[in-house]
Motif scaffolding. Structure first.
Motif, mmCIF file in Angstrom:
data_model
loop_
_atom_site.group_PDB
_atom_site.id
_atom_site.type_symbol
_atom_site.label_atom_id
_atom_site.label_comp_id
_atom_site.label_asym_id
_atom_site.label_seq_id
_atom_site.Cartn_x
_atom_site.Cartn_y
_atom_site.Cartn_z
ATOM 1 N N GLN A 219 -52.597 -0.576 1.213
ATOM 2 C CA GLN A 219 -52.435 -1.963 1.651
ATOM 3 C C GLN A 219 -52.159 -2.859 0.447
ATOM 4 O OE1 GLN A 219 -55.476 -4.858 3.581
ATOM 5 N NE2 GLN A 219 -55.270 -3.161 5.006
ATOM 6 N N GLY A 220 -51.230 -3.780 0.620
ATOM 7 C CA GLY A 220 -50.962 -4.723 -0.462
ATOM 8 C C GLY A 220 -51.715 -6.006 -0.201
ATOM 9 N N GLY A 221 -52.064 -6.655 -1.277
ATOM 10 C CA GLY A 221 -52.789 -7.914 -1.098
ATOM 11 C C GLY A 221 -51.884 -9.118 -1.234
ATOM 12 N N SER A 222 -50.590 -8.869 -1.303
ATOM 13 C CA SER A 222 -49.656 -9.968 -1.526
ATOM 14 C C SER A 222 -49.528 -10.846 -0.293
ATOM 15 C CB SER A 222 -48.282 -9.420 -1.867
ATOM 16 O OG SER A 222 -48.317 -8.795 -3.110
ATOM 17 N N VAL A 229 -41.900 -14.720 -3.803
ATOM 18 C CA VAL A 229 -41.726 -14.855 -5.251
ATOM 19 C C VAL A 229 -41.179 -13.554 -5.829
ATOM 20 C CG1 VAL A 229 -43.013 -15.043 -7.418
ATOM 21 C CG2 VAL A 229 -43.417 -16.693 -5.587
ATOM 22 N N LYS A 230 -41.779 -12.446 -5.412
ATOM 23 C CA LYS A 230 -41.360 -11.133 -5.925
ATOM 24 C C LYS A 230 -39.875 -10.892 -5.645
ATOM 25 C CE LYS A 230 -41.996 -7.217 -3.795
ATOM 26 N NZ LYS A 230 -42.685 -6.247 -2.986
ATOM 27 N N ASN A 231 -39.447 -11.155 -4.390
ATOM 28 C CA ASN A 231 -38.056 -10.875 -4.000
ATOM 29 C C ASN A 231 -37.081 -11.903 -4.554
ATOM 30 O OD1 ASN A 231 -38.943 -8.705 -2.465
ATOM 31 N ND2 ASN A 231 -39.194 -9.975 -0.629
ATOM 32 N N PHE A 232 -37.552 -13.125 -4.612
ATOM 33 C CA PHE A 232 -36.644 -14.232 -4.897
ATOM 34 C C PHE A 232 -36.501 -14.509 -6.394
ATOM 35 C CE2 PHE A 232 -35.664 -18.924 -4.493
ATOM 36 C CZ PHE A 232 -34.413 -18.743 -3.935
ATOM 37 N N TYR A 233 -37.635 -14.338 -7.132
ATOM 38 C CA TYR A 233 -37.608 -14.712 -8.556
ATOM 39 C C TYR A 233 -37.740 -13.526 -9.502
ATOM 40 C CZ TYR A 233 -38.639 -19.474 -6.882
ATOM 41 O OH TYR A 233 -38.600 -20.672 -6.261
ATOM 42 N N LEU A 234 -38.447 -12.507 -9.078
ATOM 43 C CA LEU A 234 -38.799 -11.443 -10.030
ATOM 44 C C LEU A 234 -38.108 -10.133 -9.678
ATOM 45 C CD1 LEU A 234 -42.606 -12.270 -10.101
ATOM 46 C CD2 LEU A 234 -40.891 -12.957 -11.793
ATOM 47 N N ASN A 235 -38.464 -9.111 -10.456
ATOM 48 C CA ASN A 235 -37.876 -7.798 -10.157
ATOM 49 C C ASN A 235 -38.900 -6.902 -9.472
ATOM 50 O OD1 ASN A 235 -39.559 -6.802 -12.198
ATOM 51 N ND2 ASN A 235 -38.016 -7.342 -13.747
ATOM 52 N N GLU A 236 -38.530 -5.667 -9.282
ATOM 53 C CA GLU A 236 -39.374 -4.758 -8.509
ATOM 54 C C GLU A 236 -40.498 -4.113 -9.328
ATOM 55 O OE1 GLU A 236 -39.567 -3.781 -5.249
ATOM 56 O OE2 GLU A 236 -38.241 -5.461 -4.822
ATOM 57 N N ARG A 237 -40.540 -4.373 -10.651
ATOM 58 C CA ARG A 237 -41.538 -3.695 -11.493
ATOM 59 C C ARG A 237 -42.957 -4.070 -11.060
ATOM 60 N NH1 ARG A 237 -41.295 -4.629 -17.349
ATOM 61 N NH2 ARG A 237 -40.209 -6.559 -16.842
ATOM 62 N N LEU A 240 -49.148 -5.254 -14.337
ATOM 63 C CA LEU A 240 -50.220 -6.247 -14.188
ATOM 64 C C LEU A 240 -49.718 -7.645 -14.550
ATOM 65 C CD1 LEU A 240 -53.027 -5.556 -13.199
ATOM 66 C CD2 LEU A 240 -53.863 -5.835 -15.549
ATOM 67 N N SER A 241 -48.947 -7.717 -15.660
ATOM 68 C CA SER A 241 -48.451 -9.027 -16.101
ATOM 69 C C SER A 241 -47.503 -9.616 -15.043
ATOM 70 C CB SER A 241 -47.720 -8.898 -17.432
ATOM 71 O OG SER A 241 -46.646 -7.988 -17.301
ATOM 72 N N ARG A 242 -46.722 -8.750 -14.439
ATOM 73 C CA ARG A 242 -45.803 -9.247 -13.411
ATOM 74 C C ARG A 242 -46.572 -9.760 -12.194
ATOM 75 N NH1 ARG A 242 -42.564 -7.392 -8.567
ATOM 76 N NH2 ARG A 242 -44.737 -7.598 -8.008
ATOM 77 N N LYS A 243 -47.675 -9.028 -11.878
ATOM 78 C CA LYS A 243 -48.494 -9.470 -10.741
ATOM 79 C C LYS A 243 -49.123 -10.839 -11.043
ATOM 80 C CE LYS A 243 -49.571 -7.609 -7.272
ATOM 81 N NZ LYS A 243 -48.836 -7.786 -5.961
ATOM 82 N N GLU A 246 -46.492 -13.431 -10.792
ATOM 83 C CA GLU A 246 -46.193 -13.603 -9.358
ATOM 84 C C GLU A 246 -47.209 -14.552 -8.725
ATOM 85 O OE1 GLU A 246 -45.453 -9.886 -7.016
ATOM 86 O OE2 GLU A 246 -47.164 -10.656 -5.876
ATOM 87 N N ALA A 247 -48.486 -14.345 -9.084
ATOM 88 C CA ALA A 247 -49.561 -15.189 -8.522
ATOM 89 C C ALA A 247 -49.389 -16.639 -8.972
ATOM 90 C CB ALA A 247 -50.910 -14.636 -8.940
ATOM 91 N N ILE A 248 -49.098 -16.792 -10.267
ATOM 92 C CA ILE A 248 -48.917 -18.157 -10.796
ATOM 93 C C ILE A 248 -47.751 -18.846 -10.080
ATOM 94 C CG2 ILE A 248 -48.209 -19.456 -12.855
ATOM 95 C CD1 ILE A 248 -49.664 -17.214 -14.486
ATOM 96 N N MET A 249 -46.669 -18.131 -9.974
ATOM 97 C CA MET A 249 -45.489 -18.730 -9.348
ATOM 98 C C MET A 249 -45.731 -19.038 -7.873
ATOM 99 S SD MET A 249 -42.592 -16.386 -11.181
ATOM 100 C CE MET A 249 -41.086 -17.243 -10.877
ATOM 101 N N ALA A 250 -46.499 -18.181 -7.237
ATOM 102 C CA ALA A 250 -46.808 -18.409 -5.827
ATOM 103 C C ALA A 250 -47.596 -19.700 -5.662
ATOM 104 C CB ALA A 250 -47.598 -17.220 -5.265
#
Lengths: 771, 141
Positions: A219-222, A229-237, A240-243, A246-250
């Motif tokens: 289960q994902g907690g996203s 944010v993940k799909n629109f701004y970031l990549n698929e990697r 931890l830093s990306r997560k 992602e949280a900050i941007m969200a």
């Protein structure tokens, strides 16, 4: 002691200094970190904000067919209307009650149109009934029984122009999405969506516990915002830093934008499937992809399926893994029920329904008509940059008629097969191309560039430039007839052997197809029976510059060599180029550019450009009347007379066969009052075939014309043209002919048979009764 | 030597025989017995999809009056798709092009409509008058 104290004091002071400097350093670090974090946050915030409020996606342009116009008297069978409605994604029901539905009875079709914003006006959504009498619409009424003079269905999407990264999407507003879809997404992807601020600690904890229990990530907690944010701004990697980012941007996204804005973007962003190399993004496109319906019309079981696909469009692909997809859909329905979004009864009813997806082939309308799309793209490039076409999300409306295209492709496949077996041609070697246009407006309605329906490759209709043979002859006769003081349809010309010295010293000696000369013949016979020697002589008499001028005025735009062989069609053209020339003939001497596109709208549905009707008179209508007569002779008695074995006698048609040396190319170009059709047949390797224009292309032309709703060509006698009975040969008036002459070029008394023939019944009497 | 009665009988029989043997042209007229079935067609008076074309022409004229010329042309082109030999279509289109300042195109469109108007005197007159107007404007320009 004092020294010791002083030492201690110094030492203390050193320690204190050290502490101070450490503290200062820490403070500096804190300040630095704070400043850096602030700068970082500001940069991220600006990035998040700007991308969200700006142009979010590179939108492909989408191409649409013509709208089907419906009116009393239209030749359209009930089955064809039903076909069109199904292609548009209308659902057949017992009684149409909502847009996108239709019902059928023996004599009528009741349909609830969707409504559409056309260039000229909005066609509102309404319930209508089309009553049929045979294969015609005999009446059209609205739900109150009021007669409707004319209405139209929305155009069909037939393709797109995609960026190199082939993301296909159609934007949809949140208020156009069924509430059950938004509810399903929130229920299955992020139940706290309306409560959290971008990150849900409850969701993370829940996911953490579930994953710990299972010993793997189940289960994902996203949140929906994080997914966006993940799909629109970031990549698929998945680091931890990306997560963390992602949280900050969200959170930042939630600060700036409303839940509705975020959800709407998510609905348009999310990946939901694949069609070849085309990635399906957003629910509107996915709805078309899986159900051939706008998302607005989807029912609960359909929205649940789409919502279920978010987790893994490939894993739950309903065509490849229907059982998996069904289970996922039902899980979504159960979760919706548990979340209190739908009742148990609704969930149970929806779960009992099948997946209801369309067949994967029928859904790919964007792949069905590549020949026509190539023409559209070429014409668009004259106005738009390729990058705009690929990213600006233009909506391009064309003159394409899917019903005609379908018929043409069907006829080509059958006729080619028939000719190959009938003439012993190696199977698969014979090729064909054709172009169908509306006479008058010059609107191209169908293009076929290969024998195989829907072939997406070399487009012979646009790119195969082959010698046109005798189809060029009308240009020669036009050049002659434009001088009525020298030439009439009854002017005699020698159809005997002819030798012409070319500029490079060669001798050109054309021969007739049957190797037989016919002596002195009238012009109309030379054209109607396609005599090469007579035409070559006429062309040389008129002069190559005049013929070249005539070809150019008919609409051919490439440079032309001044070679005598040009007179018999050594010049190479593509079927669309020949169609352009013949359209000028069919349109009574008015040149109108052949048009595939009718209008272009922006992605926001703002009218951008209309490709309007254009006309330019290139030939005198009296001359065109004579040439039209000559081209009717072709079909009534000349090389194309087999046409009337299958087409009605009363239908006025005109056209011309074309055969090139060693029968390498078989052509027919001809028209009725409303459709022009040009057909080519031959081999890609330019090999010999046993086909002439009459035995090959003409047969296919007839096949096509039989399928169209043809009207007789307009052949009214123009002012300044008079008809006379004349002798067709030098043997007096026993085989007279009724021919048109431009005023001033009338036959003299010796040539005219008027005294015995121009009064119909009285003429009959005058010939048969000895008064 | 034939008597008057014999002539009358021959005349009557011959008349019906000749009439029966004469090929019918698309316009419903009859050709002399020796003719090929290629004769000019009658002026267009056909009523194929007349109501639809009339409705579209009404709309096209309405937009024309409202000075929505491009919209008017778009509607006229719909009528053209249904019956491109309806001369009035060219009149309304020419009027739109004229108002849009596209005089050459207006002239061409009128010229295209004129040969189609032989069965419709009022439209033919309007087209002719319009042609004079357009040509005068072109000369002025």
């Amino acid at each position: 002691m004092v020294q010791g104290i002083a030492k201690k004091g110094r030492s203390k002071s050193n320690i204190s200094n050290k502490d101070n400097s450490r503290l200062a350093w820490i403070w500096r670090m804190i300040i630095f970190i704070l400043v850096a974090t602030t700068i970082f946050l500001v940069i991220v915030d600006v990035f998040v904000y700007k991308k969200f409020v700006g142009k979010k996606w590179s939108l492909p342009s989408h191409v649409y067919s013509r709208p089907l116009e419906l009116y009393q008297g239209l030749s359209l069978s009930r089955q064809l209307l039903e076909w069109e409605l199904k292609e548009l994604g209308y659902k057949k029901v017992d009684a149409a009650k909502a847009p996108g539905q239709f019902s059928v009875s023996e004599q009528s079709v009741e349909f609830f149109s969707r409504g559409f914003e056309f260039w000229d006006e909005r066609e509102p959504s309404k319930l209508m009934i089309a009553i049929f009498s045979g294969d015609k619409i005999s009446g059209l009424k609205d739900s109150h029984g009021r007669v409707i003079a004319i209405t139209r269905l929305e155009p069909m999407m037939i393709g797109g122009i995609y960026p190199s990264r082939k993301e296909d999407r159609q934007l949809v507003k949140l208020d156009k999405v069924p509430p059950t879809l938004a509810a399903a997404l929130v229920a299955i992807e992020d139940q706290d969506f309306y409560r959290h601020q971008g990150v849900s600690f409850r969701g993370i904890t829940r996911a953490f516990l579930a994953n710990m229990t299972e010993g793997k990530i189940v289960q994902g907690g996203s949140t929906i915002t994080q997914q966006l944010v993940k799909n629109f701004y970031l990549n698929e990697r998945r680091t931890l830093s990306r997560k963390a980012l992602e949280a900050i941007m969200a959170v930042l996204l939630e600060i700036h934008f409303t839940k509705q804005e975020i959800l709407e973007t998510y609905i348009n962003e999310v990946y939901l499937g694949q069609s070849g190399d085309r990635a399906i993004h957003g629910f509107e496109m996915a709805s078309n992809h899986y159900f051939n319906q706008p998302v607005q019309e989807l029912q609960l079981h359909q929205t649940a399926l789409l919502a279920g696909l978010v987790k893994g469009a490939s894993f739950y692909n309903p065509w490849r893994h229907p059982k998996r997809a069904l289970n996922r859909r039902n899980l979504v329905l159960d979760v919706m029920n548990l979340a209190g979004v739908i009742s148990r009864v609704d969930a149970t009813t929806a779960k009992a329904k099948p997946l209801a997806i369309i067949s994967p082939i029928s859904g790919r309308s964007h792949l069905k008509y590549p020949s026509y799309l190539t023409l559209v793209k070429r014409q668009l490039r004259q106005t738009y940059k390729q990058s705009d076409l690929q990213t600006a999300g233009l909506r391009i409306f064309t003159n394409f008629d899917p019903q005609i295209q379908r018929k043409v492709e069907d006829k080509i496949a059958k006729r080619i097969e028939n000719l190959e077996s009938g003439y012993g041609i190696e199977i698969g070697k014979l090729q064909s191309a054709s172009v169908i246009a509306r006479v008058g407006s010059g609107e191209v309605v169908a293009v076929s560039g290969d024998r195989k329906p829907g072939f997406d490759g070399f487009n012979r209709a646009l790119d195969a430039r082959r010698p046109v043979g005798s189809t060029i002859k009308p240009a020669v006769y036009l050049a002659a007839l434009e001088n009525p003081e020298s030439y009439t349809l009854n002017s005699k010309i020698e159809d005997t052997s002819i030798s012409v010295s070319t500029e490079n010293g060669d001798i050109w000696q054309p021969r007739n197809f049957g190797r037989k000369s016919h002596g002195l013949i009238p012009l109309y016979e030379g054209l109607g029976y396609s005599y090469n020697q007579a035409t070559a002589r006429l062309g040389m008499n008129v002069g190559l510059p005049a013929v070249i001028d005539s070809i150019k005025r008919l609409g051919y735009s490439r440079p032309l060599p001044r070679l005598p062989s040009l007179l018999l069609g050594s010049i190479e053209m593509s079927p669309i180029e020949l169609a352009q020339m013949y359209h000028t003939i069919a349109a009574n001497g008015f040149y109108s550019p052949l048009r595939a596109i009718s209008s272009v709208f922006t992605a926001e549905n703002i009218p951008l450009k209309r490709y309007h009707f254009e006309a330019e008179q290139r030939f005198d209508n009296r001359v065109m009347h004579l040439i039209s007569y000559g081209l009717q002779v072709v079909l009534r008695e000349g090389t194309g007379k087999s046409a009337y074995q299958r087409l009605p006698e009363e239908l006025l048609l005109a056209g011309k066969t074309g055969t090139t040396n060693d029968q390498r190319d078989s052509w027919f170009a001809g028209f009725s009052g409303n459709y022009l059709s040009v057909v080519w047949m031959g081999r890609d390797d330019n090999g010999k075939t046993p086909l002439t224009g009459g035995s090959g292309a003409l047969r296919l032309w007839i096949d096509i014309m039989v399928e169209l709703e043809n009207r007789s060509l307009v052949f009214q006698k123009p002012d300044g043209v008079n008809y006379y009975w004349v002798s067709s040969n030098q043997n007096g008036c026993h085989k007279p002919r009724y021919l048109p002459f431009i005023a001033g070029s009338e036959p003299d008394k010796r040539e005219s048979c008027a005294s015995k023939n121009d009064t119909g019944v009285l003429g009959w009497f005058s010939r048969n009764l000895d008064w | 030597m034939k008597t008057g009665l014999q002539y009358a009988v021959i005349f009557t029989l011959s008349f019906f025989l000749a009439a029966a043997c004469t090929p019918v042209t698309p316009s419903g007229g009859r050709l002399p017995s020796s003719g090929q079935a290629i004769t000019p067609s009658s002026p267009i008076t056909d009523s194929v999809s007349k109501d639809a074309v009339i409705k579209l022409l009404e709309d096209a004229w309405r937009y024309n009056r409202e000075r929505q010329h491009d919209r008017s042309n778009a509607v006229a082109e719909r009528a053209m798709r249904i019956n491109h030999s309806e001369a009035e279509i060219y009149l309304v289109m020419a009027s739109n092009y004229f108002s849009l300042g596209q005089f050459s195109l207006a002239e061409q469109v009128v010229s295209k409509g004129l040969p189609l108007a032989s069965g419709n005197k009022p439209i033919k007159e309007s087209l002719n008058q319009f042609l004079i107007l357009v040509r005068a404007k072109i000369i002025q320009e």
